[in-house]
Design a protein around this motif. Sequence first.
Motif, PDB file in Angstrom:
ATOM      1  N   ASP A   1       3.827  -1.482  -0.257  1.00 13.43           N
ATOM      2  CA  ASP A   1       3.508  -2.106   0.629  1.00 13.43           C
ATOM      3  C   ASP A   1       2.429  -1.571   1.971  1.00 13.43           C
ATOM      4  OD1 ASP A   1       3.020  -4.407   2.193  1.00 13.43           O
ATOM      5  OD2 ASP A   1       4.943  -4.971   2.618  1.00 13.43           O
ATOM      6  N   LYS A   2       1.455  -1.145   1.513  1.00 18.01           N
ATOM      7  CA  LYS A   2       0.411  -0.609   2.695  1.00 18.01           C
ATOM      8  C   LYS A   2      -0.429  -1.610   2.954  1.00 18.01           C
ATOM      9  CE  LYS A   2       1.500   3.981   1.190  1.00 18.01           C
ATOM     10  NZ  LYS A   2       1.385   5.506   1.648  1.00 18.01           N
ATOM     11  N   SER A   3      -0.140  -2.751   3.120  1.00 16.56           N
ATOM     12  CA  SER A   3      -0.772  -3.849   3.411  1.00 16.56           C
ATOM     13  C   SER A   3      -1.576  -3.745   4.933  1.00 16.56           C
ATOM     14  CB  SER A   3      -0.549  -5.203   3.140  1.00 16.56           C
ATOM     15  OG  SER A   3       0.783  -5.451   3.928  1.00 16.56           O
ATOM     16  N   LYS A   4      -0.684  -3.400   5.527  1.00 17.43           N
ATOM     17  CA  LYS A   4      -1.108  -3.122   7.107  1.00 17.43           C
ATOM     18  C   LYS A   4      -2.345  -2.345   7.406  1.00 17.43           C
ATOM     19  CE  LYS A   4       1.949  -6.264   8.967  1.00 17.43           C
ATOM     20  NZ  LYS A   4       1.213  -7.607   8.553  1.00 17.43           N
ATOM     21  N   GLU A   5      -2.039  -0.891   6.591  1.00 19.78           N
ATOM     22  CA  GLU A   5      -3.041  -0.090   6.780  1.00 19.78           C
ATOM     23  C   GLU A   5      -4.254  -0.414   6.035  1.00 19.78           C
ATOM     24  OE1 GLU A   5       0.099   0.268   5.752  1.00 19.78           O
ATOM     25  OE2 GLU A   5       1.130   1.992   6.216  1.00 19.78           O
ATOM     26  N   TRP A   6      -4.232  -1.101   5.081  1.00 18.08           N
ATOM     27  CA  TRP A   6      -5.436  -1.842   4.139  1.00 18.08           C
ATOM     28  C   TRP A   6      -6.114  -2.635   5.224  1.00 18.08           C
ATOM     29  CZ3 TRP A   6      -6.708  -6.536   2.125  1.00 18.08           C
ATOM     30  CH2 TRP A   6      -7.933  -6.513   0.940  1.00 18.08           C
ATOM     31  N   GLU A   7      -5.431  -3.642   5.894  1.00 14.82           N
ATOM     32  CA  GLU A   7      -5.953  -4.516   6.889  1.00 14.82           C
ATOM     33  C   GLU A   7      -6.617  -3.689   7.966  1.00 14.82           C
ATOM     34  OE1 GLU A   7      -3.034  -7.161   8.078  1.00 14.82           O
ATOM     35  OE2 GLU A   7      -2.758  -7.962   5.963  1.00 14.82           O
ATOM     36  N   LEU A   8      -6.109  -2.820   8.554  1.00 16.32           N
ATOM     37  CA  LEU A   8      -6.620  -1.926   9.477  1.00 16.32           C
ATOM     38  C   LEU A   8      -8.132  -1.186   9.032  1.00 16.32           C
ATOM     39  CD1 LEU A   8      -3.563  -0.238  11.081  1.00 16.32           C
ATOM     40  CD2 LEU A   8      -5.227  -2.035  12.271  1.00 16.32           C
ATOM     41  N   LEU A   9      -7.821  -0.872   7.909  1.00 13.90           N
ATOM     42  CA  LEU A   9      -9.011  -0.255   7.241  1.00 13.90           C
ATOM     43  C   LEU A   9     -10.333  -1.227   7.271  1.00 13.90           C
ATOM     44  CD1 LEU A   9     -10.569   2.298   5.504  1.00 13.90           C
ATOM     45  CD2 LEU A   9      -9.566   1.207   3.544  1.00 13.90           C
ATOM     46  N   LEU A  10      -9.924  -2.259   6.770  1.00 14.98           N
ATOM     47  CA  LEU A  10     -11.033  -3.177   6.674  1.00 14.98           C
ATOM     48  C   LEU A  10     -11.653  -3.623   8.130  1.00 14.98           C
ATOM     49  CD1 LEU A  10      -9.646  -5.927   3.901  1.00 14.98           C
ATOM     50  CD2 LEU A  10     -11.346  -4.015   3.573  1.00 14.98           C
ATOM     51  N   GLN A  11     -10.772  -3.774   8.921  1.00 13.66           N
ATOM     52  CA  GLN A  11     -11.332  -4.156  10.328  1.00 13.66           C
ATOM     53  C   GLN A  11     -12.336  -2.905  10.747  1.00 13.66           C
ATOM     54  OE1 GLN A  11      -7.637  -4.664  12.484  1.00 13.66           O
ATOM     55  NE2 GLN A  11      -7.335  -6.655  11.593  1.00 13.66           N
ATOM     56  N   ARG A  12     -11.713  -1.654  10.494  1.00 14.46           N
ATOM     57  CA  ARG A  12     -12.740  -0.632  11.167  1.00 14.46           C
ATOM     58  C   ARG A  12     -13.944  -0.582  10.467  1.00 14.46           C
ATOM     59  NH1 ARG A  12      -7.720   2.447  10.848  1.00 14.46           N
ATOM     60  NH2 ARG A  12      -8.307   3.261   8.780  1.00 14.46           N
ATOM     61  N   ARG A  13     -13.980  -0.542   9.123  1.00 16.29           N
ATOM     62  CA  ARG A  13     -15.170  -0.810   8.243  1.00 16.29           C
ATOM     63  C   ARG A  13     -15.976  -1.949   9.023  1.00 16.29           C
ATOM     64  NH1 ARG A  13     -13.554  -0.977   1.784  1.00 16.29           N
ATOM     65  NH2 ARG A  13     -13.101   1.314   1.728  1.00 16.29           N
ATOM     66  N   HIS A  14     -15.540  -3.105   9.093  1.00 15.64           N
ATOM     67  CA  HIS A  14     -16.222  -4.197   9.664  1.00 15.64           C
ATOM     68  C   HIS A  14     -16.896  -3.711  11.184  1.00 15.64           C
ATOM     69  CE1 HIS A  14     -17.372  -8.259  10.744  1.00 15.64           C
ATOM     70  NE2 HIS A  14     -16.623  -8.279  12.039  1.00 15.64           N
ATOM     71  N   LEU A  15     -16.086  -3.365  11.790  1.00 20.37           N
ATOM     72  CA  LEU A  15     -16.599  -2.796  13.228  1.00 20.37           C
ATOM     73  C   LEU A  15     -17.873  -1.723  12.926  1.00 20.37           C
ATOM     74  CD1 LEU A  15     -13.279  -2.723  15.335  1.00 20.37           C
ATOM     75  CD2 LEU A  15     -15.215  -4.530  15.355  1.00 20.37           C
ATOM     76  N   ARG A  16     -17.523  -0.834  12.056  1.00 22.39           N
ATOM     77  CA  ARG A  16     -18.489   0.418  11.739  1.00 22.39           C
ATOM     78  C   ARG A  16     -19.811  -0.360  10.968  1.00 22.39           C
ATOM     79  NH1 ARG A  16     -14.771   3.328   9.218  1.00 22.39           N
ATOM     80  NH2 ARG A  16     -15.704   2.638   7.131  1.00 22.39           N
ATOM     81  N   GLY A  17     -19.700  -1.428  10.461  1.00 27.42           N
ATOM     82  CA  GLY A  17     -20.883  -2.459   9.926  1.00 27.42           C
ATOM     83  C   GLY A  17     -21.506  -3.035  10.813  1.00 27.42           C
ATOM     84  N   LYS A  18     -21.015  -3.518  11.906  1.00 31.83           N
ATOM     85  CA  LYS A  18     -21.522  -4.089  13.145  1.00 31.83           C
ATOM     86  C   LYS A  18     -22.412  -3.298  13.753  1.00 31.83           C
ATOM     87  CE  LYS A  18     -19.422  -7.786  15.367  1.00 31.83           C
ATOM     88  NZ  LYS A  18     -18.606  -8.434  15.796  1.00 31.83           N
TER      89      LYS A  18
END
Length: 189
Positions: A156-173
């Motif tokens: 259950d590393k879902s929280k880490e995965w969600e943080l990774l997606l958020q960081r990717r989104h911010l990097r993309g923007k």
Amino acid sequence: MAIISSPHFPVPSERRVMDERTVLDMWNQVLVEAFSVRYNVQRSKVPVGLPYTSASYFSGMKSVLDDWMEPLINTRNCLAHGQWIVAFNEQRNSVNQDRTKRLNSLTLWHLRLQRNLLKHLERLVFDLTATQYAFERDFDRHWANLKAAQSRISADKSKEWELLLQRRHLRGKAHIRRNYRRLIDAGLI
């Protein structure tokens, strides 16, 4: 349905699978039918009439159905019946606390890994029913992938995965802003 409607799955076996009451019972029946046909053993003798290694294959695959499919099917049914926040019992006259807890802990990360687990199980059953040599040859690889998916779900590393997606989104923007600024500075926009 793809497995039982394939030309490799005997029509009488397909009928017996379709006669089952629940989806979980259908999966269990597919397993019995497939092992029966592959190893030429009467359905009533599966798994006790199977050779040791084949019985071990059956036992492992059955454990996946028992441990993983039932909760997944119940969760799917809750969502399909509009029970997105609170899950009810079968009679829909009281709250089912276990299902509600499972429903509330469900994330996209879990769904993706469960889908992955199901694909590995489906591949095992397909090889069992449709191939001559691939089931035994590839079983260990498919089984290792299935067990890895189970381990990732349990970790259950879902929280880490969600943080990774958020960081990717911010990097993309930031990347888009930077590229847009460069185009403006170059006079192309």
